[in-house]
Design a protein around this motif. Structure first.
Motif, mmCIF file in Angstrom:
data_model
loop_
_atom_site.group_PDB
_atom_site.id
_atom_site.type_symbol
_atom_site.label_atom_id
_atom_site.label_comp_id
_atom_site.label_asym_id
_atom_site.label_seq_id
_atom_site.Cartn_x
_atom_site.Cartn_y
_atom_site.Cartn_z
ATOM 1 N N GLN A 140 4.352 48.318 37.454
ATOM 2 C CA GLN A 140 3.212 49.164 37.134
ATOM 3 C C GLN A 140 3.015 49.228 35.620
ATOM 4 O OE1 GLN A 140 3.794 53.006 39.182
ATOM 5 N NE2 GLN A 140 2.306 52.320 40.714
ATOM 6 N N ARG A 141 1.757 49.116 35.238
ATOM 7 C CA ARG A 141 1.408 49.309 33.826
ATOM 8 C C ARG A 141 0.565 50.567 33.723
ATOM 9 N NH1 ARG A 141 -0.855 44.801 32.908
ATOM 10 N NH2 ARG A 141 -3.029 45.432 33.171
ATOM 11 N N ASP A 142 1.041 51.511 32.891
ATOM 12 C CA ASP A 142 0.283 52.753 32.747
ATOM 13 C C ASP A 142 -0.068 53.015 31.290
ATOM 14 O OD1 ASP A 142 2.212 54.681 31.460
ATOM 15 O OD2 ASP A 142 3.375 54.285 33.266
ATOM 16 N N SER A 143 -0.959 53.979 31.105
ATOM 17 C CA SER A 143 -1.506 54.246 29.776
ATOM 18 C C SER A 143 -0.548 55.005 28.868
ATOM 19 C CB SER A 143 -2.815 55.027 29.908
ATOM 20 O OG SER A 143 -2.606 56.236 30.618
ATOM 21 N N SER A 144 0.543 55.521 29.424
ATOM 22 C CA SER A 144 1.498 56.279 28.608
ATOM 23 C C SER A 144 2.705 55.454 28.188
ATOM 24 C CB SER A 144 1.987 57.512 29.380
ATOM 25 O OG SER A 144 0.940 58.411 29.611
ATOM 26 N N PHE A 145 3.277 54.696 29.138
ATOM 27 C CA PHE A 145 4.531 53.990 28.875
ATOM 28 C C PHE A 145 4.412 52.468 29.009
ATOM 29 C CE2 PHE A 145 5.837 58.243 30.449
ATOM 30 C CZ PHE A 145 6.491 58.678 29.312
ATOM 31 N N GLY A 146 3.194 51.940 29.124
ATOM 32 C CA GLY A 146 3.017 50.493 29.204
ATOM 33 C C GLY A 146 3.505 49.918 30.516
ATOM 34 N N GLY A 147 3.894 48.636 30.503
ATOM 35 C CA GLY A 147 4.343 47.965 31.718
ATOM 36 C C GLY A 147 5.805 48.225 32.009
ATOM 37 N N ASN A 148 6.107 48.589 33.263
ATOM 38 C CA ASN A 148 7.487 48.876 33.650
ATOM 39 C C ASN A 148 7.761 48.354 35.052
ATOM 40 O OD1 ASN A 148 8.769 50.782 31.495
ATOM 41 N ND2 ASN A 148 6.692 51.553 31.790
ATOM 42 N N ARG A 149 9.039 48.061 35.294
ATOM 43 C CA ARG A 149 9.484 47.578 36.600
ATOM 44 C C ARG A 149 10.306 48.670 37.284
ATOM 45 N NH1 ARG A 149 13.149 44.027 35.473
ATOM 46 N NH2 ARG A 149 13.057 44.315 33.211
ATOM 47 N N TYR A 150 10.120 48.791 38.607
ATOM 48 C CA TYR A 150 10.784 49.845 39.372
ATOM 49 C C TYR A 150 11.379 49.282 40.656
ATOM 50 C CZ TYR A 150 7.781 52.798 36.426
ATOM 51 O OH TYR A 150 7.142 53.385 35.366
ATOM 52 N N LEU A 151 12.411 49.969 41.134
ATOM 53 C CA LEU A 151 12.987 49.677 42.435
ATOM 54 C C LEU A 151 12.634 50.828 43.366
ATOM 55 C CD1 LEU A 151 14.841 48.048 44.348
ATOM 56 C CD2 LEU A 151 16.781 49.359 43.435
ATOM 57 N N HIS A 152 11.945 50.518 44.467
ATOM 58 C CA HIS A 152 11.591 51.517 45.480
ATOM 59 C C HIS A 152 12.552 51.389 46.655
ATOM 60 C CE1 HIS A 152 7.127 52.339 44.294
ATOM 61 N NE2 HIS A 152 7.872 52.105 43.233
ATOM 62 N N THR A 153 13.258 52.465 46.970
ATOM 63 C CA THR A 153 14.203 52.464 48.088
ATOM 64 C C THR A 153 13.839 53.581 49.065
ATOM 65 O OG1 THR A 153 15.971 51.647 46.636
ATOM 66 C CG2 THR A 153 16.631 52.575 48.758
ATOM 67 N N TYR A 154 13.559 53.205 50.322
ATOM 68 C CA TYR A 154 13.160 54.167 51.343
ATOM 69 C C TYR A 154 14.343 54.551 52.228
ATOM 70 C CZ TYR A 154 8.206 53.527 50.347
ATOM 71 O OH TYR A 154 6.973 53.520 49.744
ATOM 72 N N SER A 155 14.463 55.856 52.481
ATOM 73 C CA SER A 155 15.430 56.396 53.447
ATOM 74 C C SER A 155 14.633 57.293 54.383
ATOM 75 C CB SER A 155 16.525 57.195 52.735
ATOM 76 O OG SER A 155 17.174 56.407 51.748
ATOM 77 N N ASN A 156 14.399 56.839 55.597
ATOM 78 C CA ASN A 156 13.486 57.523 56.512
ATOM 79 C C ASN A 156 14.198 58.110 57.739
ATOM 80 O OD1 ASN A 156 11.425 56.590 54.805
ATOM 81 N ND2 ASN A 156 11.127 54.742 56.022
#
Length: 276
Positions: A169-185
């Motif tokens: 995701q690239r946002d207007s506050s912190f620029g481009g960043n990479r994230y790990l999404h982990t679901y526990s359902n």
């Protein structure tokens, strides 16, 4: 004429019963909030708190849920701070007609449709508390680092108890960043932990949040008449306020604005189920 008024009064009675049932649901699963907070939830507003001043954050989460367990851990954090938020969204006719398994699958796919976050608006302090685009780009990654292989939103045909994805995701506050999404359902809860796997920088140069130090947790919890949407943001190893070249960044305020934008996005996502 009598029959006409009888129908009107019956509909009002049914609506009142629905509102009473929803209020009872909320109070039953979140028993330690105050009357003002209950009123806000029932009115569709977001209720939030933060651990900066030692305020407990577990009352914003359903006891026994994964979100509650994470809040307990965050509450005990000595070096850092956490922000909690909860809102209540009544089901529309389509969601109300579904059973829990059908609802969970429908909601799960809407939460994972992160490309729809592109163009998301938030209230920017730097822009003079005016609306501004927050997320400029949002897509899944094939691997942890390769930004040349971005993927479309996945669509599940069966509801999984766990899932993991890499997101850019690239946002207007912190620029481009990479994230790990982990679901526990579970059969009632959808819980996603979002960890930054790249440093979040201000002006593209100065690190505001080091790699791995941000944890954004979003969750939903099914009730009889609607769904609770919760958020828990934890930042480790950082004071609530950071200063860069004389420019002060209030991190709790910045992330509260993000949470508000994300919760508004989710409400809009649920609304699309009713239009499909």
């Amino acid at each position: 004429m009598v029959k006409k008024y009888s129908v009107v009064f019956f509909l009002l009675f049914v609506c009142t019963l629905g509102a009473v049932s929803a209020a009872s649901d909320i109070r039953a699963v979140l028993p330690f909030l105050g009357e003002t907070q209950y009123a806000k939830l029932e009115a569709g507003e977001i209720v939030n708190g933060e651990s900066v001043n030692g305020e407990p954050i577990t009352p914003y989460f359903v006891d026994g849920s994964e979100a509650f367990a994470r809040a307990q851990i965050a509450q005990g954090l000595e070096d850092g701070f956490s922000i909690a938020a909860v809102s209540y969204i009544p089901y529309g006719p389509k969601l109300l007609a579904m059973n829990d398994a059908e609802r969970q699958l429908a909601i799960f796919n809407k939460i994972r449709a992160i490309s729809t976050q592109e163009g998301l608006i938030y209230i920017s302090w730097r822009a003079g508390n005016k609306p501004k685009v927050l997320i400029e780009k949002s897509a899944y990654m094939e691997t942890e680092k390769d930004l040349n292989k971005l993927l479309p939103d996945p669509v599940a045909t069966t509801f999984p108890l766990s899932a993991q994805s890499y997101v850019f995701q690239r946002d207007s506050s912190f620029g481009g960043n990479r994230y790990l999404h982990t679901y526990s359902n579970s059969d009632k809860e959808i819980f996603v932990s979002i960890q930054n796997i790249s440093a979040m920088k201000v002006f593209g140069l100065f690190t505001a949040v080091p790699k791995g130090n941000l944890s954004i947790n979003m969750g939903t919890y099914l009730l009889d008449e609607g769904v609770l949407l919760t958020a828990l943001t934890t930042i480790e190893g950082r004071d609530p306020e950071v200063s860069v070249l004389g420019y002060k960044v209030d991190l709790p305020s910045a992330f509260k604005r993000r949470i508000t934008a994300l919760q508004n996005w989710f409400v809009a996502q649920l609304a699309t189920i009713e239009m499909e």
